[in-house]
Design a protein around this motif. Structure first.
Motif, PDB file in Angstrom:
ATOM      1  N   PRO A  21     -13.023   0.606   7.720  1.00  0.00           N
ATOM      2  CA  PRO A  21     -12.583   1.814   8.430  1.00  0.00           C
ATOM      3  C   PRO A  21     -11.132   1.752   8.926  1.00  0.00           C
ATOM      4  CG  PRO A  21     -14.102   0.556   9.792  1.00  0.00           C
ATOM      5  CD  PRO A  21     -14.093  -0.079   8.426  1.00  0.00           C
ATOM      6  N   GLU A  22     -10.692   0.604   9.427  1.00  0.00           N
ATOM      7  CA  GLU A  22      -9.317   0.507   9.913  1.00  0.00           C
ATOM      8  C   GLU A  22      -8.330   0.583   8.756  1.00  0.00           C
ATOM      9  OE1 GLU A  22     -11.597  -1.883  10.656  1.00  0.00           O
ATOM     10  OE2 GLU A  22     -11.971  -1.636  12.791  1.00  0.00           O
ATOM     11  N   GLY A  23      -8.680  -0.054   7.645  1.00  0.00           N
ATOM     12  CA  GLY A  23      -7.818  -0.020   6.466  1.00  0.00           C
ATOM     13  C   GLY A  23      -7.696   1.385   5.909  1.00  0.00           C
ATOM     14  N   LYS A  24      -8.801   2.106   5.884  1.00  0.00           N
ATOM     15  CA  LYS A  24      -8.780   3.484   5.385  1.00  0.00           C
ATOM     16  C   LYS A  24      -7.910   4.357   6.276  1.00  0.00           C
ATOM     17  CE  LYS A  24     -11.627   7.421   4.139  1.00  0.00           C
ATOM     18  NZ  LYS A  24     -12.960   8.000   4.057  1.00  0.00           N
ATOM     19  N   ALA A  25      -8.032   4.203   7.578  1.00  0.00           N
ATOM     20  CA  ALA A  25      -7.231   5.004   8.510  1.00  0.00           C
ATOM     21  C   ALA A  25      -5.738   4.724   8.318  1.00  0.00           C
ATOM     22  CB  ALA A  25      -7.652   4.715   9.945  1.00  0.00           C
ATOM     23  N   LEU A  26      -5.366   3.448   8.196  1.00  0.00           N
ATOM     24  CA  LEU A  26      -3.967   3.089   7.992  1.00  0.00           C
ATOM     25  C   LEU A  26      -3.464   3.627   6.658  1.00  0.00           C
ATOM     26  CD1 LEU A  26      -1.437   1.574   8.922  1.00  0.00           C
ATOM     27  CD2 LEU A  26      -2.362  -0.460   7.789  1.00  0.00           C
ATOM     28  N   TYR A  27      -4.253   3.477   5.605  1.00  0.00           N
ATOM     29  CA  TYR A  27      -3.867   3.963   4.277  1.00  0.00           C
ATOM     30  C   TYR A  27      -3.625   5.471   4.305  1.00  0.00           C
ATOM     31  CZ  TYR A  27      -4.177   4.980  -0.731  1.00  0.00           C
ATOM     32  OH  TYR A  27      -3.914   5.410  -2.005  1.00  0.00           O
ATOM     33  N   GLN A  32       0.220  10.090   4.089  1.00  0.00           N
ATOM     34  CA  GLN A  32       0.799  11.362   4.508  1.00  0.00           C
ATOM     35  C   GLN A  32       2.320  11.302   4.616  1.00  0.00           C
ATOM     36  OE1 GLN A  32      -1.198  12.408   8.132  1.00  0.00           O
ATOM     37  NE2 GLN A  32      -3.151  12.755   7.131  1.00  0.00           N
ATOM     38  N   LEU A  33       2.890  10.113   4.713  1.00  0.00           N
ATOM     39  CA  LEU A  33       4.338   9.967   4.807  1.00  0.00           C
ATOM     40  C   LEU A  33       5.040  10.056   3.456  1.00  0.00           C
ATOM     41  CD1 LEU A  33       4.445   6.973   7.314  1.00  0.00           C
ATOM     42  CD2 LEU A  33       4.757   9.399   7.831  1.00  0.00           C
ATOM     43  N   LEU A  34       4.303   9.851   2.372  1.00  0.00           N
ATOM     44  CA  LEU A  34       4.914   9.778   1.041  1.00  0.00           C
ATOM     45  C   LEU A  34       5.699  11.024   0.640  1.00  0.00           C
ATOM     46  CD1 LEU A  34       2.145   7.866  -0.909  1.00  0.00           C
ATOM     47  CD2 LEU A  34       4.301   6.975  -0.017  1.00  0.00           C
ATOM     48  N   PRO A  35       5.201  12.249   0.870  1.00  0.00           N
ATOM     49  CA  PRO A  35       5.986  13.423   0.464  1.00  0.00           C
ATOM     50  C   PRO A  35       7.360  13.482   1.139  1.00  0.00           C
ATOM     51  CG  PRO A  35       3.728  14.063   0.907  1.00  0.00           C
ATOM     52  CD  PRO A  35       3.881  12.631   1.359  1.00  0.00           C
ATOM     53  N   GLY A  36       7.459  13.081   2.381  1.00  0.00           N
ATOM     54  CA  GLY A  36       8.728  13.079   3.084  1.00  0.00           C
ATOM     55  C   GLY A  36       9.693  12.032   2.554  1.00  0.00           C
ATOM     56  N   LEU A  37       9.172  11.069   1.824  1.00  0.00           N
ATOM     57  CA  LEU A  37      10.010  10.029   1.217  1.00  0.00           C
ATOM     58  C   LEU A  37      10.262  10.310  -0.264  1.00  0.00           C
ATOM     59  CD1 LEU A  37       8.209   6.958   2.821  1.00  0.00           C
ATOM     60  CD2 LEU A  37      10.394   7.965   3.518  1.00  0.00           C
ATOM     61  N   TRP A  38       9.868  11.503  -0.713  1.00  0.00           N
ATOM     62  CA  TRP A  38      10.010  11.928  -2.105  1.00  0.00           C
ATOM     63  C   TRP A  38       9.267  10.985  -3.042  1.00  0.00           C
ATOM     64  CZ3 TRP A  38      15.616  13.999  -3.066  1.00  0.00           C
ATOM     65  CH2 TRP A  38      15.920  14.939  -2.106  1.00  0.00           C
ATOM     66  N   TRP A  56      -5.836  -3.499   2.484  1.00  0.00           N
ATOM     67  CA  TRP A  56      -5.435  -2.544   3.528  1.00  0.00           C
ATOM     68  C   TRP A  56      -6.161  -2.856   4.836  1.00  0.00           C
ATOM     69  CZ3 TRP A  56      -1.586   0.762   4.083  1.00  0.00           C
ATOM     70  CH2 TRP A  56      -0.863   1.147   2.951  1.00  0.00           C
ATOM     71  N   GLN A  57      -7.416  -3.270   4.738  1.00  0.00           N
ATOM     72  CA  GLN A  57      -8.174  -3.631   5.945  1.00  0.00           C
ATOM     73  C   GLN A  57      -7.524  -4.818   6.638  1.00  0.00           C
ATOM     74  OE1 GLN A  57     -10.616  -2.025   7.400  1.00  0.00           O
ATOM     75  NE2 GLN A  57     -11.073  -3.510   8.986  1.00  0.00           N
ATOM     76  N   ARG A  58      -7.163  -5.833   5.874  1.00  0.00           N
ATOM     77  CA  ARG A  58      -6.511  -7.007   6.471  1.00  0.00           C
ATOM     78  C   ARG A  58      -5.178  -6.629   7.101  1.00  0.00           C
ATOM     79  NH1 ARG A  58      -8.325  -8.921   1.720  1.00  0.00           N
ATOM     80  NH2 ARG A  58      -6.243  -8.979   0.805  1.00  0.00           N
ATOM     81  N   THR A  59      -4.423  -5.748   6.434  1.00  0.00           N
ATOM     82  CA  THR A  59      -3.138  -5.306   6.973  1.00  0.00           C
ATOM     83  C   THR A  59      -3.337  -4.608   8.314  1.00  0.00           C
ATOM     84  OG1 THR A  59      -2.223  -5.066   4.752  1.00  0.00           O
ATOM     85  CG2 THR A  59      -1.111  -3.866   6.519  1.00  0.00           C
ATOM     86  N   ALA A  60      -4.344  -3.748   8.397  1.00  0.00           N
ATOM     87  CA  ALA A  60      -4.629  -3.035   9.649  1.00  0.00           C
ATOM     88  C   ALA A  60      -5.058  -4.009  10.741  1.00  0.00           C
ATOM     89  CB  ALA A  60      -5.711  -1.978   9.418  1.00  0.00           C
TER      90      ALA A  60
END
Length: 72
Positions: A21-27, A32-38, A56-60
């Motif tokens: 769940p934490e990894g999914k939330a972070l991902y 959502q930031l990707l479009p602003g970074l083109w 991603w879970q470990r990263t979170a």
């Protein structure tokens, strides 16, 4: 002992709780930031391989731990 990515040996999976769940939330937050970074859209969480979800879970979890340590 796991590999350098923290995976359980021979499984490609973290010892984190199932579902990540934490990894999914972070991902999804970062997705959502990707479009602003083109950048092109990222694939939906459900399409990611299990090993990628575990990463991603470990990263979170590492980010949470770092934040807790900084608060001390």
């Amino acid at each position: 002992m796991g590999n350098s990515f923290g995976d359980l040996p021979g499984t490609g999976q973290s010892d984190s709780s199932a579902g990540y769940p934490e990894g999914k939330a972070l991902y999804e937050e970062r997705m959502q930031l990707l479009p602003g970074l083109w950048m092109p859209p990222a694939p939906p969480w459900e399409e990611l391989p299990e090993a990628t979800q575990a990463r991603w879970q470990r990263t979170a979890e590492d980010a949470d731990k770092t934040a807790e340590d900084a608060d001390k």
